[in-house]
Motif scaffolding. Structure first.
Motif, PDB file in Angstrom:
ATOM      1  N   ARG B  88       0.792  -1.048   0.005  1.00 50.26           N
ATOM      2  CA  ARG B  88      -0.020   0.043   0.105  1.00 50.26           C
ATOM      3  C   ARG B  88       0.917   1.303  -0.262  1.00 50.26           C
ATOM      4  O   ARG B  88       0.323   2.319   0.068  1.00 50.26           O
ATOM      5  N   GLN B  89       2.124   1.059  -0.011  1.00 53.32           N
ATOM      6  CA  GLN B  89       3.075   2.135   0.304  1.00 53.32           C
ATOM      7  C   GLN B  89       3.472   2.589  -1.400  1.00 53.32           C
ATOM      8  O   GLN B  89       4.696   2.684  -1.617  1.00 53.32           O
ATOM      9  N   ARG B  90       2.367   2.956  -1.965  1.00 57.17           N
ATOM     10  CA  ARG B  90       2.705   3.702  -3.276  1.00 57.17           C
ATOM     11  C   ARG B  90       1.622   4.857  -3.544  1.00 57.17           C
ATOM     12  O   ARG B  90       0.557   4.663  -2.963  1.00 57.17           O
ATOM     13  N   ILE B  91       1.708   5.960  -3.982  1.00 54.99           N
ATOM     14  CA  ILE B  91       1.074   7.020  -3.998  1.00 54.99           C
ATOM     15  C   ILE B  91      -0.368   6.718  -4.611  1.00 54.99           C
ATOM     16  O   ILE B  91      -1.265   7.328  -4.251  1.00 54.99           O
ATOM     17  N   THR B  92      -0.398   5.869  -5.332  1.00 57.16           N
ATOM     18  CA  THR B  92      -1.743   5.526  -5.999  1.00 57.16           C
ATOM     19  C   THR B  92      -2.648   4.791  -5.056  1.00 57.16           C
ATOM     20  O   THR B  92      -3.781   4.711  -5.387  1.00 57.16           O
ATOM     21  N   ALA B  93      -2.047   4.074  -3.980  1.00 57.72           N
ATOM     22  CA  ALA B  93      -2.798   3.309  -3.163  1.00 57.72           C
ATOM     23  C   ALA B  93      -3.069   3.999  -1.718  1.00 57.72           C
ATOM     24  O   ALA B  93      -3.780   3.340  -0.791  1.00 57.72           O
ATOM     25  N   LEU B  94      -2.118   5.017  -1.396  1.00 54.83           N
ATOM     26  CA  LEU B  94      -2.272   5.540   0.033  1.00 54.83           C
ATOM     27  C   LEU B  94      -3.625   6.284   0.052  1.00 54.83           C
ATOM     28  O   LEU B  94      -4.156   6.037   1.284  1.00 54.83           O
ATOM     29  N   LYS B  95      -4.157   6.825  -0.904  1.00 49.04           N
ATOM     30  CA  LYS B  95      -5.637   7.496  -0.681  1.00 49.04           C
ATOM     31  C   LYS B  95      -6.470   7.040  -1.824  1.00 49.04           C
ATOM     32  O   LYS B  95      -5.796   6.984  -2.929  1.00 49.04           O
ATOM     33  N   ASN B  96      -7.588   7.139  -1.819  1.00 46.66           N
ATOM     34  CA  ASN B  96      -8.761   6.869  -2.846  1.00 46.66           C
ATOM     35  C   ASN B  96      -8.625   8.366  -3.468  1.00 46.66           C
ATOM     36  O   ASN B  96      -9.342   9.253  -3.030  1.00 46.66           O
ATOM     37  N   PHE B  97      -8.238   8.514  -4.835  1.00 44.91           N
ATOM     38  CA  PHE B  97      -7.841   9.715  -5.426  1.00 44.91           C
ATOM     39  C   PHE B  97      -9.024   9.793  -6.512  1.00 44.91           C
ATOM     40  O   PHE B  97      -9.120  10.984  -6.976  1.00 44.91           O
ATOM     41  N   ARG B  98      -9.358   8.721  -6.709  1.00 42.05           N
ATOM     42  CA  ARG B  98     -10.133   8.688  -8.167  1.00 42.05           C
ATOM     43  C   ARG B  98     -11.478   9.490  -7.961  1.00 42.05           C
ATOM     44  O   ARG B  98     -12.032  10.064  -9.165  1.00 42.05           O
ATOM     45  N   GLY B  99     -11.848   9.565  -6.940  1.00 42.03           N
ATOM     46  CA  GLY B  99     -13.384  10.516  -7.017  1.00 42.03           C
ATOM     47  C   GLY B  99     -13.065  11.838  -6.611  1.00 42.03           C
ATOM     48  O   GLY B  99     -13.759  12.865  -6.358  1.00 42.03           O
ATOM     49  N   GLN B 100     -11.728  12.428  -6.548  1.00 42.78           N
ATOM     50  CA  GLN B 100     -11.294  13.669  -6.447  1.00 42.78           C
ATOM     51  C   GLN B 100     -11.898  14.672  -7.446  1.00 42.78           C
ATOM     52  O   GLN B 100     -11.562  14.304  -8.783  1.00 42.78           O
ATOM     53  N   ASN B 101     -12.325  15.731  -7.159  1.00 41.26           N
ATOM     54  CA  ASN B 101     -12.735  16.576  -7.983  1.00 41.26           C
ATOM     55  C   ASN B 101     -11.866  17.687  -8.482  1.00 41.26           C
ATOM     56  O   ASN B 101     -11.108  18.369  -7.668  1.00 41.26           O
ATOM     57  N   ILE B 102     -11.755  17.759  -9.665  1.00 47.86           N
ATOM     58  CA  ILE B 102     -10.645  18.747 -10.012  1.00 47.86           C
ATOM     59  C   ILE B 102     -11.114  19.854 -11.216  1.00 47.86           C
ATOM     60  O   ILE B 102     -10.194  20.559 -11.747  1.00 47.86           O
ATOM     61  N   ASP B 103     -12.257  20.097 -10.946  1.00 48.74           N
ATOM     62  CA  ASP B 103     -12.929  21.192 -11.799  1.00 48.74           C
ATOM     63  C   ASP B 103     -12.420  22.475 -11.290  1.00 48.74           C
ATOM     64  O   ASP B 103     -12.172  22.857 -10.186  1.00 48.74           O
ATOM     65  N   GLY B 104     -12.111  23.272 -11.910  1.00 48.94           N
ATOM     66  CA  GLY B 104     -11.634  24.476 -11.789  1.00 48.94           C
ATOM     67  C   GLY B 104      -9.719  24.488 -11.619  1.00 48.94           C
ATOM     68  O   GLY B 104      -9.234  25.620 -11.262  1.00 48.94           O
ATOM     69  N   ILE B 105      -9.537  23.308 -11.646  1.00 52.30           N
ATOM     70  CA  ILE B 105      -7.703  23.250 -11.227  1.00 52.30           C
ATOM     71  C   ILE B 105      -7.038  23.602 -12.609  1.00 52.30           C
ATOM     72  O   ILE B 105      -7.614  22.924 -13.686  1.00 52.30           O
ATOM     73  N   SER B 106      -6.169  24.356 -12.876  1.00 52.58           N
ATOM     74  CA  SER B 106      -5.551  24.552 -14.025  1.00 52.58           C
ATOM     75  C   SER B 106      -4.188  23.782 -14.057  1.00 52.58           C
ATOM     76  O   SER B 106      -3.584  23.968 -13.066  1.00 52.58           O
ATOM     77  N   THR B 107      -3.909  23.112 -15.197  1.00 46.59           N
ATOM     78  CA  THR B 107      -2.909  22.842 -15.549  1.00 46.59           C
ATOM     79  C   THR B 107      -2.117  22.892 -16.817  1.00 46.59           C
ATOM     80  O   THR B 107      -3.016  22.829 -17.930  1.00 46.59           O
ATOM     81  N   ALA B 108      -0.918  23.344 -16.931  1.00 44.58           N
ATOM     82  CA  ALA B 108      -0.242  23.429 -18.056  1.00 44.58           C
ATOM     83  C   ALA B 108       0.586  22.211 -18.519  1.00 44.58           C
ATOM     84  O   ALA B 108       1.309  21.684 -17.714  1.00 44.58           O
ATOM     85  N   VAL B 109       0.306  21.756 -19.793  1.00 46.12           N
ATOM     86  CA  VAL B 109       1.250  20.776 -20.251  1.00 46.12           C
ATOM     87  C   VAL B 109       2.069  21.264 -21.381  1.00 46.12           C
ATOM     88  O   VAL B 109       1.857  21.860 -22.245  1.00 46.12           O
ATOM     89  N   VAL B 110       3.563  21.163 -20.849  1.00 52.23           N
ATOM     90  CA  VAL B 110       4.372  21.834 -21.644  1.00 52.23           C
ATOM     91  C   VAL B 110       5.436  20.897 -22.439  1.00 52.23           C
ATOM     92  O   VAL B 110       5.821  19.889 -21.782  1.00 52.23           O
ATOM     93  N   PHE B 111       5.679  21.283 -23.578  1.00 49.15           N
ATOM     94  CA  PHE B 111       6.497  20.383 -24.637  1.00 49.15           C
ATOM     95  C   PHE B 111       7.667  21.445 -24.897  1.00 49.15           C
ATOM     96  O   PHE B 111       7.715  21.991 -25.940  1.00 49.15           O
ATOM     97  N   PRO B 112       8.759  21.287 -23.961  1.00 45.16           N
ATOM     98  CA  PRO B 112       9.873  21.932 -24.452  1.00 45.16           C
ATOM     99  C   PRO B 112      10.649  21.472 -25.638  1.00 45.16           C
ATOM    100  O   PRO B 112      10.734  20.073 -25.897  1.00 45.16           O
ATOM    101  N   VAL B 113      10.926  22.096 -26.866  1.00 43.65           N
ATOM    102  CA  VAL B 113      11.631  21.512 -27.949  1.00 43.65           C
ATOM    103  C   VAL B 113      12.632  22.169 -28.464  1.00 43.65           C
ATOM    104  O   VAL B 113      12.785  23.795 -28.120  1.00 43.65           O
ATOM    105  N   CYS B 114      13.617  21.958 -29.226  1.00 39.55           N
ATOM    106  CA  CYS B 114      14.823  22.395 -29.489  1.00 39.55           C
ATOM    107  C   CYS B 114      15.199  21.885 -30.918  1.00 39.55           C
ATOM    108  O   CYS B 114      15.876  20.650 -30.768  1.00 39.55           O
TER     109      CYS B 114
END
Lengths: 196, 716
Positions: B88-114
């Motif tokens: 159970r010592q893994r981040i996906t098993a420590l707490k039940n995260f699936r039901g977490q509401n993430i509405d209104g949470i902003s996340t940027a997905v960044v692709f640095p390229v060169c």
């Protein structure tokens, strides 16, 4: 819109058009056509009509500006025609200082998908369909959201003994001394290995 | 960071400090105990034939090398045990995260390229975007292409294809494009520049590599995990390698997919919330990152001093220093990346990583870092030091044999402190050899048992029999590959210590196959060493020669090995035989199917065929629409005072730039240097003027290059 000029009326007895050889107008035609082609005006009938409209304006100027080639005149007129039309459609005043109008207009054409949806409206005098004008005036390209500026600052990191070592490297001849030491160690190593 | 509020350092920990310490102690003590026992056996063997200074050197090298191998083996054993019995010592098993509401949470997905393959980068982004869209959570994500490209053609291609992508996906205002004017700080500087401009808009940001693809559900899960664990600063996923077609690429891909789950589970056993960051496919909490993870310049000169190249490990260490947690979400599927397709490309990447990791030796003793961070840094350094150490071990061993033979000393074996084993000298040596092989092979064997337990995974790898055959094939290949890595790493380490910086060239990701002549240039040294070493060994001791054949064969056969494994045909052939199959090959997920389909379309339409030189410049000047996009993006940049200042520093808007533009029109692009062309292209006023001029001027006032370009446009 300017009164139409009948090109045939400008055709002289010497086979010249508006005082220029036909070849010159042919080159001018090619240049203007290329530009409209680059603007993705693919309908040939429309393309021909637009090119002729530009050439007519150039021909009108030709007798007074004999030192300039037909291509130069046509290219200038093409720029004027397009920019004036942008000013009308975008309801933006046409000033010589405003270098951005042409860019804004081209961008608006792209964003409203002129080549795909509104080809027949291109360079046509108003009134234009409401949907077209709204799209032209309201669309804009955003490469990023509004800036929320801040400044990340590195926190000091005390490298411990490494700092002393790197500082040591600044003293003169340290490298040389280091190389000599390594050489001496190598000799000692060889001696030990060969005297077992 | 100049922000209004300081981010508080979290105090919560998923495990009490003592429990974590116990895990670390148990794990590394296991490795140490094994190393100790085997080293004793080895020391005893050396003792039996008479002690000497060279034997002391040999023993010291053995202890270091074996310890490193034992640590790898322990990762396999612990990982296997955890996967078999569960934890159970893994981040996906420590707490039940699936039901977490993430509405209104902003996340940027960044692709640095060169200077990357633009088509591939954008198609990866498209697959990720579409996958997120399917989750219904797209509103919470913005996508950024953060370009550091210095090639003008790439720059314009990026802009052009960005617009096409945005139009096709109806993603204006969702997918953004930004090119930096000054490439200060390379990739980490690129991300920092993004954070300085927009970071405060987003609670989290997800860093992707140029070839990354992320499943939408995985991205959503990562945000939920971050929300559920407010003390987590960074969560690193374990990317699965995909899309390899050459034999080399497919072998690496297979090894990654089969061994990594077991190995990373073992890594998570001792790391837990003190994990590490691998630079991409990870989600990061923006505020603490901005506050604590800006990298300092290292003292001294390059290659050790200056900017930190492998920034990821250090950023994780800085995050941990402030008590933020760093986790491996190793059981989250749906994180993908690509890998080099040939031995040489792999070595080229290793060369960069080697420099970056060796540079960590300066940070290793920094005050305030967590002990585990030092461990991560040390393991990274050791990865590259094992090459020269192994070479030193082999040479010392050879030296002992040579010394013995040419001094005429006979080998008199004596009883040592292990007489009760009742082993002859040869049997004693054989026992140590067998133990070493077991320690090396055990993680692979355990990975196979792990596979055998899971019917779905087994099926995805083509069945157990095929997986076993593939492991045998992979082992043979890695045996031949290992001596080459040893020689390469030795060279990289030595050149680094001599102060020769490697720079940071763009990775060549395309699969063109290594040409024989190119392989000869790269491997002649390896071949020569293999042949000369082999001949000397044969002369020294023919029996010993046969023991060394795996090492010598890898070197002597390096040219054909490099060429043949870089070709697609053997890779396809192996696939037809059911070898080196991975789950992404046998049952590809929708994102990968979509990516491959789009790449196929580009291939069929020849969209990826390289265009003529300066094609980007021609597009940016002549094409009315691309010119408008280019100018518009430059104009928008001016709204940021930092960029505005950089424009001025570069000389944008000056008379010199105008003169360069005039020269460009009259003499053509070849008469300007690359930085001069970039300068002209960075000046919006000049770019508008050039567009006008190229279409208005007569042919004789334009360089022939421009006339040809206009002609090409009129024919399109």
């Amino acid at each position: 819109m300017e009164p139409a000029v009948n090109p045939m009326a400008l055709l002289g007895a010497s086979g010249q058009l508006a005082g220029r050889p036909l070849e010159e107008w042919n080159a001018a035609y090619g240049k203007v056509e290329s530009y409209f082609h680059a603007l993705r005006v693919r309908n040939k009938a429309l393309l021909g009509q637009l090119v002729l409209r530009v050439l007519e304006r150039a021909m009108r100027r030709a007798p007074d500006e004999s030192n300039r080639s037909a291509t130069q005149l046509a290219a200038e007129e093409m720029d004027h025609v397009v920019t004036e039309w942008f000013a009308d459609v975008l309801q933006s005043p046409l000033t010589k200082a405003d270098q951005t109008l042409s860019t804004r207009g081209r961008l608006a054409l792209l964003l409203t998908d002129m080549p795909g949806k509104w080809q027949e409206q291109f360079l046509r005098p108003g009134p234009w369909p409401q949907e077209f004008t709204s799209a032209m005036r309201e669309t804009f390209l955003r490469a990023g959201p509004d800036f929320q500026l801040s400044q990340m600052m590195p926190r000091p990191l005390d490298l411990g003994p490494i700092t002393t070592l790197t500082n040591l490297g600044r003293f003169p001849y340290v490298r040389m001394a280091l190389i000599w030491t390594l050489f001496a160690l190598l000799l000692v190593g060889i001696f030990i290995l060969t005297h077992q | 960071m100049n922000t209004s509020g300081q981010s508080p350092s979290p105090q919560l920990h998923s495990l009490p400090r003592i429990a974590r310490g116990w895990r670390l102690f148990v794990f590394y003590t296991s490795a140490l105990a094994l190393t100790g026992l085997v080293s004793m056996l080895f020391a005893d063997l050396l003792w039996r034939t008479g002690w000497s200074a060279s034997r002391t050197v040999l023993l010291a090298l053995f202890v270091i090398l074996f310890w490193f191998t034992a640590v790898g083996c322990m990762h396999g054993i612990y990982g296997f045990a955890l996967r078999t019995f569960g934890t159970r010592q893994r981040i996906t098993a420590l707490k039940n995260f699936r039901g977490q509401n993430i509405d209104g949470i902003s996340t940027a997905v960044v692709f640095p390229v060169c200077n990357e393959d633009v088509v591939r980068v954008y198609e990866g982004l498209r697959a990720t975007f579409e996958s997120v869209k399917k989750t219904g959570k797209l509103a919470g994500f913005d996508f950024f292409i953060l370009s550091d490209s210095t090639d003008p053609d790439k720059w314009v291609e990026e802009e052009r294809r960005w617009y096409d992508l945005v139009r096709e996906l109806d993603a204006l205002g969702k997918i953004y494009y930004r090119r930096r004017l000054v490439n200060e700080g390379r990739k980490s500087g690129n991300v920092r520049d993004f954070l300085n401009a927009w970071g405060r808009r987003y609670r989290y940001f997800m860093v992707c590599d140029a070839d990354s693809v992320m499943r939408g559900e995985t991205l959503v899960d990562l945000v939920k995990l971050m929300e559920t664990h407010p003390t987590a600063g960074l969560i690193q996923t374990v990317p699965a390698l995909i899309n390899a077609e050459t034999l080399f690429g497919r072998i690496q891909q297979f090894a990654n997919r089969l061994y990594a789950p077991v190995f990373i589970a073992g890594l998570n056993y001792w790391a837990l919330d003190l994990g590490n960051y691998w630079g991409h496919n990870a989600i990061i909490r923006t505020e603490p990152f901005m506050q604590f993870c800006d990298l300092p310049q290292l003292p001294g000169r390059k290659p050790f001093g200056g900017q930190i190249l492998s920034h990821d490990f250090v950023e994780a260490a800085l995050m941990l220093r402030e008590n933020w947690e760093v986790w491996f979400a190793y059981d989250l599927e749906g994180s993908f990346e690509e890998a080099p397709q040939s031995l040489i490309e792999n070595a080229r990447r290793d060369r960069r990583w080697c420099q970056g990791n060796l540079q960590h030796s300066l940070v290793l003793f920094a005050k305030g870092l967590r002990g585990v961070s030092r461990l991560h840094l040390a393991l990274g350094i050791f990865c590259y030091l094992t090459g020269p150490l192994w070479l030193a071990f082999l040479l010392t061993f050879n030296w002992i044999r040579w010394y013995q033979k040419y001094t005429g000393l006979s080998t008199i074996t004596v009883h040592a402190f292990t007489p009760y084993l009742n082993l002859s000298g040869t049997a004693h040596a054989l026992l140590i050899f067998i133990i070493c092989m077991v320690v090396l092979m055990l993680p692979k064997f355990l990975s196979l048992i792990d596979l055998a337990h899971d019917s779905q995974r087994r099926h995805q790898f083509g069945g157990l029999a095929r997986a076993i055959s593939s492991v045998i094939g992979e082992t043979i290949f890695s045996t031949l590959h290992a001596p080459l890595l040893m020689l390469w790493h030795t060279r990289f380490v030595v050149t680094n210590f001599l102060g020769m910086s490697t720079g940071w060239p763009s990775q060549k990701r395309a699969d063109a196959g290594t040409k024989w002549l190119y392989a000869l240039r790269r491997h002649w040294g390896h071949t020569l060493i293999g042949l000369v070493w082999g001949a000397l060994m044969w002369q020294l001791d023919p029996t010993l020669f046969w023991w060394f054949t795996p090492v010598l064969a890898g070197m002597a056969l390096s040219i054909p090995l490099s060429v043949l494994t870089s070709r697609m045909r053997p890779g396809i052939h192996a696939r037809q035989m059911g070898l080196f199959l991975t789950p992404e090959e046998t049952s590809p997920p929708p994102e990968i199917v979509s990516l491959r389909a789009q790449m196929k379309v580009h291939e069929i339409t020849n969209d990826t065929t390289p265009r003529h030189r300066h094609a980007g410049l021609a597009d940016a000047v002549l094409d009315p629409y691309i010119n408008a996009i280019h100018v518009s993006l430059l104009r928008e940049k001016r709204l940021n005072p930092v960029y505005a200042e950089q424009f001025t520093k570069l000389g944008v808007g000056s008379d010199e730039t105008q003169q360069l533009a005039e020269k460009l029109l009259i003499e053509g692009p070849d008469k300007l240097t690359a930085p001069e062309r970039l300068l002209v292209m960075a000046d919006q006023r000049v770019m508008v003027w050039m567009h006008q001029q190229t279409w208005q001027r007569t042919g004789d006032s334009l360089a022939p290059w421009w006339r040809a370009a206009i002609l090409e446009y009129s024919r399109q």
